[in-house]
Scaffold this motif. Structure first.
Motif, PDB file in Angstrom:
ATOM      1  N   GLN A  15      42.954  42.495  47.776  1.00 23.59           N
ATOM      2  CA  GLN A  15      42.304  43.780  47.995  1.00 23.59           C
ATOM      3  C   GLN A  15      40.802  43.693  47.726  1.00 23.59           C
ATOM      4  OE1 GLN A  15      44.013  46.941  45.708  1.00 23.59           O
ATOM      5  NE2 GLN A  15      42.823  48.563  46.709  1.00 23.59           N
ATOM      6  N   ARG A  16      40.423  42.860  46.779  1.00 27.34           N
ATOM      7  CA  ARG A  16      39.001  42.753  46.411  1.00 27.34           C
ATOM      8  C   ARG A  16      38.282  41.609  47.110  1.00 27.34           C
ATOM      9  NH1 ARG A  16      38.156  42.572  40.151  1.00 27.34           N
ATOM     10  NH2 ARG A  16      36.025  42.528  40.980  1.00 27.34           N
ATOM     11  N   CYS A  17      39.056  40.669  47.714  1.00 24.03           N
ATOM     12  CA  CYS A  17      38.416  39.486  48.317  1.00 24.03           C
ATOM     13  C   CYS A  17      39.178  39.084  49.571  1.00 24.03           C
ATOM     14  CB  CYS A  17      38.394  38.344  47.305  1.00 24.03           C
ATOM     15  SG  CYS A  17      37.531  36.868  47.889  1.00 24.03           S
ATOM     16  N   ASP A  18      38.660  39.452  50.710  1.00 22.32           N
ATOM     17  CA  ASP A  18      39.278  39.065  51.969  1.00 22.32           C
ATOM     18  C   ASP A  18      38.587  37.814  52.514  1.00 22.32           C
ATOM     19  OD1 ASP A  18      36.833  40.015  52.772  1.00 22.32           O
ATOM     20  OD2 ASP A  18      37.639  41.839  53.704  1.00 22.32           O
ATOM     21  N   PHE A  19      38.962  37.438  53.754  1.00 24.89           N
ATOM     22  CA  PHE A  19      38.382  36.228  54.344  1.00 24.89           C
ATOM     23  C   PHE A  19      36.871  36.366  54.547  1.00 24.89           C
ATOM     24  CE2 PHE A  19      42.832  35.522  55.912  1.00 24.89           C
ATOM     25  CZ  PHE A  19      43.048  34.350  55.195  1.00 24.89           C
ATOM     26  N   THR A  20      36.420  37.570  54.858  1.00 26.34           N
ATOM     27  CA  THR A  20      34.981  37.773  55.058  1.00 26.34           C
ATOM     28  C   THR A  20      34.216  37.521  53.762  1.00 26.34           C
ATOM     29  OG1 THR A  20      35.437  39.428  56.768  1.00 26.34           O
ATOM     30  CG2 THR A  20      33.238  39.417  55.794  1.00 26.34           C
ATOM     31  N   GLU A  21      34.778  37.984  52.661  1.00 26.16           N
ATOM     32  CA  GLU A  21      34.124  37.768  51.375  1.00 26.16           C
ATOM     33  C   GLU A  21      34.129  36.289  50.981  1.00 26.16           C
ATOM     34  OE1 GLU A  21      31.971  39.256  48.151  1.00 26.16           O
ATOM     35  OE2 GLU A  21      32.671  40.288  49.975  1.00 26.16           O
ATOM     36  N   GLN A  22      35.214  35.595  51.344  1.00 26.07           N
ATOM     37  CA  GLN A  22      35.303  34.177  50.988  1.00 26.07           C
ATOM     38  C   GLN A  22      34.343  33.313  51.793  1.00 26.07           C
ATOM     39  OE1 GLN A  22      39.399  32.612  50.552  1.00 26.07           O
ATOM     40  NE2 GLN A  22      40.100  34.754  50.570  1.00 26.07           N
ATOM     41  N   LYS A  23      33.893  33.816  52.928  1.00 27.15           N
ATOM     42  CA  LYS A  23      32.936  33.057  53.728  1.00 27.15           C
ATOM     43  C   LYS A  23      31.594  32.918  53.007  1.00 27.15           C
ATOM     44  CE  LYS A  23      34.799  34.021  58.338  1.00 27.15           C
ATOM     45  NZ  LYS A  23      34.542  34.667  59.653  1.00 27.15           N
ATOM     46  N   LYS A  24      31.311  33.851  52.097  1.00 28.07           N
ATOM     47  CA  LYS A  24      30.077  33.751  51.333  1.00 28.07           C
ATOM     48  C   LYS A  24      30.075  32.470  50.479  1.00 28.07           C
ATOM     49  CE  LYS A  24      29.376  38.754  50.950  1.00 28.07           C
ATOM     50  NZ  LYS A  24      29.252  39.907  50.015  1.00 28.07           N
ATOM     51  N   LEU A  25      31.243  32.173  49.883  1.00 24.11           N
ATOM     52  CA  LEU A  25      31.346  30.953  49.096  1.00 24.11           C
ATOM     53  C   LEU A  25      31.222  29.721  49.989  1.00 24.11           C
ATOM     54  CD1 LEU A  25      31.915  29.320  46.551  1.00 24.11           C
ATOM     55  CD2 LEU A  25      34.372  29.747  46.901  1.00 24.11           C
ATOM     56  N   THR A  26      31.822  29.789  51.159  1.00 25.43           N
ATOM     57  CA  THR A  26      31.744  28.646  52.079  1.00 25.43           C
ATOM     58  C   THR A  26      30.303  28.383  52.494  1.00 25.43           C
ATOM     59  OG1 THR A  26      33.965  29.135  52.918  1.00 25.43           O
ATOM     60  CG2 THR A  26      32.559  27.717  54.266  1.00 25.43           C
ATOM     61  N   HIS A  69      27.401  34.031  41.493  1.00 21.16           N
ATOM     62  CA  HIS A  69      27.263  35.033  42.561  1.00 21.16           C
ATOM     63  C   HIS A  69      28.614  35.440  43.147  1.00 21.16           C
ATOM     64  CE1 HIS A  69      22.944  34.201  42.500  1.00 21.16           C
ATOM     65  NE2 HIS A  69      23.263  32.914  42.484  1.00 21.16           N
ATOM     66  N   LEU A  70      29.691  35.081  42.474  1.00 17.84           N
ATOM     67  CA  LEU A  70      31.022  35.415  42.957  1.00 17.84           C
ATOM     68  C   LEU A  70      31.642  36.486  42.056  1.00 17.84           C
ATOM     69  CD1 LEU A  70      32.414  31.814  43.660  1.00 17.84           C
ATOM     70  CD2 LEU A  70      31.458  33.423  45.316  1.00 17.84           C
ATOM     71  N   ALA A  71      32.277  37.443  42.700  1.00 19.88           N
ATOM     72  CA  ALA A  71      32.945  38.498  41.942  1.00 19.88           C
ATOM     73  C   ALA A  71      34.437  38.233  41.795  1.00 19.88           C
ATOM     74  CB  ALA A  71      32.731  39.855  42.623  1.00 19.88           C
ATOM     75  N   CYS A  72      34.988  37.392  42.657  1.00 22.35           N
ATOM     76  CA  CYS A  72      36.427  37.118  42.665  1.00 22.35           C
ATOM     77  C   CYS A  72      36.757  35.989  41.686  1.00 22.35           C
ATOM     78  CB  CYS A  72      36.875  36.746  44.078  1.00 22.35           C
ATOM     79  SG  CYS A  72      38.607  36.253  44.198  1.00 22.35           S
ATOM     80  N   ASP A  73      37.665  36.238  40.779  1.00 22.39           N
ATOM     81  CA  ASP A  73      38.061  35.211  39.817  1.00 22.39           C
ATOM     82  C   ASP A  73      38.789  34.053  40.486  1.00 22.39           C
ATOM     83  OD1 ASP A  73      36.972  36.671  37.743  1.00 22.39           O
ATOM     84  OD2 ASP A  73      38.873  37.685  37.261  1.00 22.39           O
ATOM     85  N   ILE A  74      39.539  34.338  41.542  1.00 24.39           N
ATOM     86  CA  ILE A  74      40.255  33.265  42.247  1.00 24.39           C
ATOM     87  C   ILE A  74      39.257  32.328  42.924  1.00 24.39           C
ATOM     88  CG2 ILE A  74      41.948  32.752  44.029  1.00 24.39           C
ATOM     89  CD1 ILE A  74      43.212  35.458  43.569  1.00 24.39           C
ATOM     90  N   CYS A  75      38.213  32.918  43.523  1.00 24.89           N
ATOM     91  CA  CYS A  75      37.172  32.090  44.149  1.00 24.89           C
ATOM     92  C   CYS A  75      36.448  31.238  43.108  1.00 24.89           C
ATOM     93  CB  CYS A  75      36.170  32.974  44.892  1.00 24.89           C
ATOM     94  SG  CYS A  75      36.804  33.710  46.413  1.00 24.89           S
ATOM     95  N   ARG A 104      37.736  30.050  40.310  1.00 24.79           N
ATOM     96  CA  ARG A 104      38.622  28.941  39.948  1.00 24.79           C
ATOM     97  C   ARG A 104      38.663  27.899  41.053  1.00 24.79           C
ATOM     98  NH1 ARG A 104      41.967  33.122  37.884  1.00 24.79           N
ATOM     99  NH2 ARG A 104      43.291  32.999  39.758  1.00 24.79           N
ATOM    100  N   SER A 105      38.666  28.362  42.292  1.00 25.38           N
ATOM    101  CA  SER A 105      38.672  27.433  43.432  1.00 25.38           C
ATOM    102  C   SER A 105      37.399  26.588  43.451  1.00 25.38           C
ATOM    103  CB  SER A 105      38.813  28.217  44.736  1.00 25.38           C
ATOM    104  OG  SER A 105      38.797  27.346  45.853  1.00 25.38           O
ATOM    105  N   LEU A 106      36.263  27.209  43.167  1.00 24.38           N
ATOM    106  CA  LEU A 106      34.995  26.471  43.121  1.00 24.38           C
ATOM    107  C   LEU A 106      35.012  25.452  41.984  1.00 24.38           C
ATOM    108  CD1 LEU A 106      32.034  26.022  43.916  1.00 24.38           C
ATOM    109  CD2 LEU A 106      31.427  27.899  42.360  1.00 24.38           C
ATOM    110  N   ALA A 107      35.488  25.860  40.805  1.00 22.83           N
ATOM    111  CA  ALA A 107      35.532  24.937  39.673  1.00 22.83           C
ATOM    112  C   ALA A 107      36.435  23.745  39.962  1.00 22.83           C
ATOM    113  CB  ALA A 107      36.009  25.680  38.424  1.00 22.83           C
ATOM    114  N   ASP A 108      37.591  24.014  40.606  1.00 17.97           N
ATOM    115  CA  ASP A 108      38.500  22.917  40.961  1.00 17.97           C
ATOM    116  C   ASP A 108      37.857  21.969  41.974  1.00 17.97           C
ATOM    117  OD1 ASP A 108      40.379  23.984  39.270  1.00 17.97           O
ATOM    118  OD2 ASP A 108      41.508  25.016  40.874  1.00 17.97           O
TER     119      ASP A 108
END
Length: 347
Positions: A275-286, A319-325, A327-331
């Motif tokens: 609900q807080r992080c869709d694919f569009t939001e995840q593109k920012k990390l990419t 610059h990320l608000a999503c905790d899952i993102c 963790r993914s970045l740290a991994d």
């Protein structure tokens, strides 16, 4: 001077003296006598019978006008017990230090009769009470000392030779038909000495290994050359290294840079939309990963440290608000560090 006279001279110089002592860092003991200048003469020449070890007119015997200082190696001297037999050959260094050795040992370790200076059979009749024939060599005492330690399979480590001395000695060994590959192999004293000083001048040691095809030495030394600027190679070094080892060094640098670019390319894995992080939001990390990895790849060096990677990529999490993102970045950063640490670091 016969062997009995030499024994008395050696006994005299071994006693403590306030007037003469061995030079520091030079493997020689000093004694009175006259120097030998010809390339081959009977040695040592008879000392002046008028010379006396007692001071005269307040001047030590070693400094009485008409006397000279004769330096003899502390390892290769007439009374040394390196072999069961007595020395029958004397080398004279360029700085006038005598080295008493055995013809049989020298010839057994040399493939060219010590650059054709030591004949397989004596060229002269045996002279009673003579300690050998003097052969003048162009090397200094410190260099010749290393060469002769290799001839007798002795370690020169206690002399703490400088790296330049070791390099010159290895080159001299090759000239005298003494195989560097045999004496600079893993577990040998010379190998440990040279490798231990490799971080001081890694390119000089690598050039030495290349010149004599010492692959077992070149491999560990090459790991110290990851920060070396290849464009700074001089023509002299390039000729000494040769095409084979030059290619290996270039491929080491280029191979690590290519590996780094491949490892940086994949972005962090996406996660199922929430609900807080869709694919569009995840593109920012990419996109942020792509920019940061491009920065690293553009200014990449073969010796890039893992800490430099982490300092460039980990701040993206700020610059990320999503905790899952996060963790993914740290991994992904952790995976990148592990992969980079196992990339080949030597030729």
């Amino acid at each position: 001077m016969n062997a009995v006279e030499w024994d008395s001279v050696l006994q005299y110089i071994s006693e403590p003296s306030d007037y003469a002592s061995p030079q520091p860092d030079l493997p020689v003991a000093e004694m009175t006598g006259k120097p030998a200048h010809p390339a081959q003469v009977h040695t040592p020449p008879d000392s002046d019978t008028s010379a006396s070890p007692e001071p005269r007119d307040g001047v030590p015997a070693d400094h009485v006008p008409g006397n000279t200082i004769v330096s003899v190696s502390t390892t290769f001297h007439p009374a040394a017990t390196l072999l069961p037999i007595s020395p029958d050959l004397i080398f004279l260094s360029s700085d006038s230090v005598f080295f008493y050795v055995h013809t049989s040992q020298v010839l057994s370790m040399s493939s060219n009769c010590f650059s054709n200076l030591v004949p397989p059979t004596p060229a002269r009749a045996k002279i009673v009470d003579d300690l050998g024939t003097v052969i003048a060599l162009p090397e200094t005492a410190t260099v010749l000392n290393i060469v002769l330690h290799a001839v007798y399979d002795l370690s020169p480590a206690h002399y703490h030779p400088a790296l330049d001395t070791l390099i010159t000695a290895v080159d001299a060994m090759a000239n005298y038909g003494i195989s560097p590959a045999q004496h600079i192999a893993p577990s040998t004293p010379l190998y440990s000495l040279v490798l231990g000083q490799a971080p001081i001048q890694p390119i000089a040691v690598y050039a030495l290994a290349a010149a004599h095809d010492l692959y077992d030495l070149a491999v560990p030394v090459s790991s110290h050359l990851l920060s070396f600027a290849l464009y700074s190679l001089t023509d002299e070094l390039a000729l000494r290294i040769g095409p084979v080892y030059m290619k290996r060094l270039f491929f080491l640098h280029l191979g690590r840079l290519d590996a780094l670019k491949r490892l940086l390319l994949p972005p962090p894995h996406p996660h199922p939309p929430t609900q807080r992080c869709d694919f569009t939001e995840q593109k920012k990390l990419t996109r942020a990963w792509a920019l940061a990895s491009a920065y690293l790849a553009w200014d990449a060096r073969p010796d890039l440290s893992t800490s430099a990677m982490e300092s460039a990529l980990c701040p993206l999490a700020d610059h990320l608000a999503c905790d899952i993102c996060k963790r993914s970045l740290a991994d992904r950063v952790k995976q990148l560090v592990i992969q980079w640490s196992v990339v080949k670091r030597s030729i």
